[in-house]
Design an enzyme around this catalytic site. Structure first.
Site, PDB file in Angstrom:
ATOM      1  N   LYS A 177      -2.611   6.960   1.585  1.00 19.34           N
ATOM      2  CA  LYS A 177      -2.257   7.153   2.987  1.00 19.34           C
ATOM      3  C   LYS A 177      -1.085   8.141   3.008  1.00 19.34           C
ATOM      4  O   LYS A 177       0.073   7.756   3.207  1.00 19.34           O
ATOM      5  CB  LYS A 177      -1.923   5.811   3.644  1.00 19.34           C
ATOM      6  CG  LYS A 177      -2.106   5.866   5.148  1.00 19.34           C
ATOM      7  CD  LYS A 177      -2.246   4.486   5.743  1.00 19.34           C
ATOM      8  CE  LYS A 177      -2.074   4.494   7.241  1.00 19.34           C
ATOM      9  NZ  LYS A 177      -3.014   5.315   8.008  1.00 19.34           N
ATOM     10  N   ARG A 224       0.833  -1.209   0.000  1.00 22.44           N
ATOM     11  CA  ARG A 224       0.000   0.000   0.000  1.00 22.44           C
ATOM     12  C   ARG A 224       0.869   1.262   0.000  1.00 22.44           C
ATOM     13  O   ARG A 224       0.556   2.243  -0.682  1.00 22.44           O
ATOM     14  CB  ARG A 224      -0.936  -0.014   1.219  1.00 22.44           C
ATOM     15  CG  ARG A 224      -1.949   1.115   1.215  1.00 22.44           C
ATOM     16  CD  ARG A 224      -3.029   0.934   2.264  1.00 22.44           C
ATOM     17  NE  ARG A 224      -2.510   1.049   3.617  1.00 22.44           N
ATOM     18  CZ  ARG A 224      -3.234   0.876   4.725  1.00 22.44           C
ATOM     19  NH1 ARG A 224      -4.521   0.551   4.621  1.00 22.44           N
ATOM     20  NH2 ARG A 224      -2.701   1.014   5.921  1.00 22.44           N
ATOM     21  N   GLU A 253     -16.099   6.178   6.449  1.00 23.23           N
ATOM     22  CA  GLU A 253     -15.281   5.477   7.436  1.00 23.23           C
ATOM     23  C   GLU A 253     -15.158   6.357   8.664  1.00 23.23           C
ATOM     24  O   GLU A 253     -15.786   7.414   8.733  1.00 23.23           O
ATOM     25  CB  GLU A 253     -13.896   5.161   6.860  1.00 23.23           C
ATOM     26  CG  GLU A 253     -13.102   6.400   6.455  1.00 23.23           C
ATOM     27  CD  GLU A 253     -11.705   6.085   5.941  1.00 23.23           C
ATOM     28  OE1 GLU A 253     -11.175   5.000   6.262  1.00 23.23           O
ATOM     29  OE2 GLU A 253     -11.138   6.924   5.221  1.00 23.23           O
TER      30      GLU A 253
HETATM   31  N1  PXG Z   1      -9.148   4.578   7.741  1.00 16.92           N
HETATM   32  C1  PXG Z   1      -8.229   5.531   7.943  1.00 16.92           C
HETATM   33  C2  PXG Z   1      -8.524   6.920   7.529  1.00 16.92           C
HETATM   34  C3  PXG Z   1      -7.002   5.199   8.538  1.00 16.92           C
HETATM   35  O1  PXG Z   1      -6.081   6.140   8.735  1.00 16.92           O
HETATM   36  C4  PXG Z   1      -7.762   2.899   8.705  1.00 16.92           C
HETATM   37  C5  PXG Z   1      -8.937   3.300   8.094  1.00 16.92           C
HETATM   38  C6  PXG Z   1      -7.558   1.464   9.036  1.00 16.92           C
HETATM   39  O2  PXG Z   1      -6.612   0.931   8.145  1.00 16.92           O
HETATM   40  P1  PXG Z   1      -5.671  -0.292   8.558  1.00 16.92           P
HETATM   41  O3  PXG Z   1      -4.865  -0.561   7.329  1.00 16.92           O
HETATM   42  O4  PXG Z   1      -4.837   0.166   9.721  1.00 16.92           O
HETATM   43  O5  PXG Z   1      -6.577  -1.404   8.904  1.00 16.92           O
HETATM   44  C7  PXG Z   1      -6.768   3.863   8.935  1.00 16.92           C
HETATM   45  C8  PXG Z   1      -5.482   3.488   9.578  1.00 16.92           C
HETATM   46  C9  PXG Z   1      -2.607   6.337  14.214  1.00 16.92           C
HETATM   47  C10 PXG Z   1      -2.893   5.214  13.288  1.00 16.92           C
HETATM   48  O6  PXG Z   1      -1.431   6.520  14.568  1.00 16.92           O
HETATM   49  C11 PXG Z   1      -3.836   5.352  12.281  1.00 16.92           C
HETATM   50  C12 PXG Z   1      -4.063   4.294  11.413  1.00 16.92           C
HETATM   51  C13 PXG Z   1      -3.375   3.125  11.563  1.00 16.92           C
HETATM   52  C14 PXG Z   1      -2.433   3.003  12.562  1.00 16.92           C
HETATM   53  C15 PXG Z   1      -2.200   4.044  13.450  1.00 16.92           C
HETATM   54  O7  PXG Z   1      -3.541   7.057  14.607  1.00 16.92           O
HETATM   55  N2  PXG Z   1      -4.990   4.484  10.439  1.00 16.92           N
END
Ligand code: PXG
Length: 287
Positions: A150, A50, A183
């Protein structure tokens, strides 16, 4: 704590990049949040995949291969003696002159890997479930800044988080430009209705936990569906939960003041939490 920057390790106090880095000046970079469980990095290749996709769209050329980057993540974990960790992988466009034109950069992206102890949400939240609200800040439109990227530019989600915090909540639903549920600020959302587990396919980051949950459900004969979703459908769902690297799977019991079913974490949610927990202890890149 040892931090990886472009192939070298630095102590926390010495781990620095230039104020002329366009990641700092403009949010011009990409990142991943990854976890390891008992010496296994969960979905490392998916996260690196990703990151490369985000960088490709941003036209940032990551100067190492996916395999080399995976090796660097593992090296950093080992250097820090971490078995259960939170891993932050960052690639910026690198240093340049002022001005947002990427041609002002010197063509040397910075690669940074930070590994730290994971800060877990209180166990109580997983037993009782979360209460969340919908906030006015909508998720970026595909045509403006695709939520699949991301990137280091997380202001969209931070503004939504501030609105949630201002109202006394720690997580919020964000809608897309059409008013459909996209989301949450750092998690994907699922509902269960009449035995079908559904999650939005529009306007959201394609979460790696989300994909893992969809696959896990299918494997366990739970029907899944990616589709458009309204708030009305969430209010009237049988169950609701969020997924993300940090939260894993967390039940949601109230949305915008409406109780979800009986206001207790649902059976399928609890089953998915258990299956996911088992999966994180079995599958992953060993180090
Ligand atoms: N939506 C958004 C907008 C995100 O930023 C997810 C969904 C979930 O994605 P994953 O691939 O993790 O299942 C995310 C992920 C943090 C932090 O430090 C944020 C995320 C992941 C890890 C840590 O706040 N966001």
């Amino acid at each position: 704590m040892k931090i990886f920057i472009n192939g070298q390790f630095f102590e926390k106090k010495d781990a620095k990049v230039s104020v002329f880095d366009h990641g700092f000046l403009y949010g011009d970079g990409a990142f991943e949040g990854i976890r390891s469980y008992n010496g296994l990095v969960f979905k490392l290749n998916e996260h690196i995949g990703r990151l490369f996709e985000t960088a490709h769209t941003m036209m940032i050329h990551i100067p190492v291969t996916k395999q080399q980057l995976a090796k660097h993540v593992v090296e950093t974990l080992k250097k820090n003696n971490l078995r259960d960790a939170y891993i932050r992988l960052i690639v910026t466009r690198g240093e340049g002159d002022l001005g947002l034109d990427p041609r002002k950069c010197y063509g040397k992206p910075n690669i940074i890997i930070i590994t730290d102890k994971i800060v877990l949400y209180p166990a109580e939240l997983y037993q009782k479930g979360l209460e969340i609200i919908t906030v006015p800040t909508m998720r970026n439109h595909n045509e403006a800044l695709n939520p699949q990227l991301k990137s280091l530019n997380y202001l969209n989600n931070i503004l939504a988080k501030i609105e949630a915090n201002n109202s006394g909540f720690s997580e919020a639903i964000m809608l897309d430009g059409q008013g459909y549920v996209a989301e949450c600020t750092g998690d994907n959302i699922f509902i269960l209705k009449d035995g079908v587990l559904a999650t939005p396919y529009n306007g959201r980051l394609r979460g790696i936990t989300r994909d893992a949950v969809l696959a896990l459900a299918a494997k366990n004969k739970i029907q899944t569906l990616e589709r458009l979703m309204t708030r009305h459908e969430i209010f009237n769902a049988d169950e609701c939960f969020l997924t993300g690297t940090a939260a894993e799977i967390i039940p949601v019991v109230r949305v915008d003041g409406r109780l979800i079913a009986d206001g207790k974490p649902g059976k399928v949610t609890q089953k998915m939490m258990k299956l996911f927990h088992e999966m994180t202890r079995k599958a992953g890149v060993k180090y």
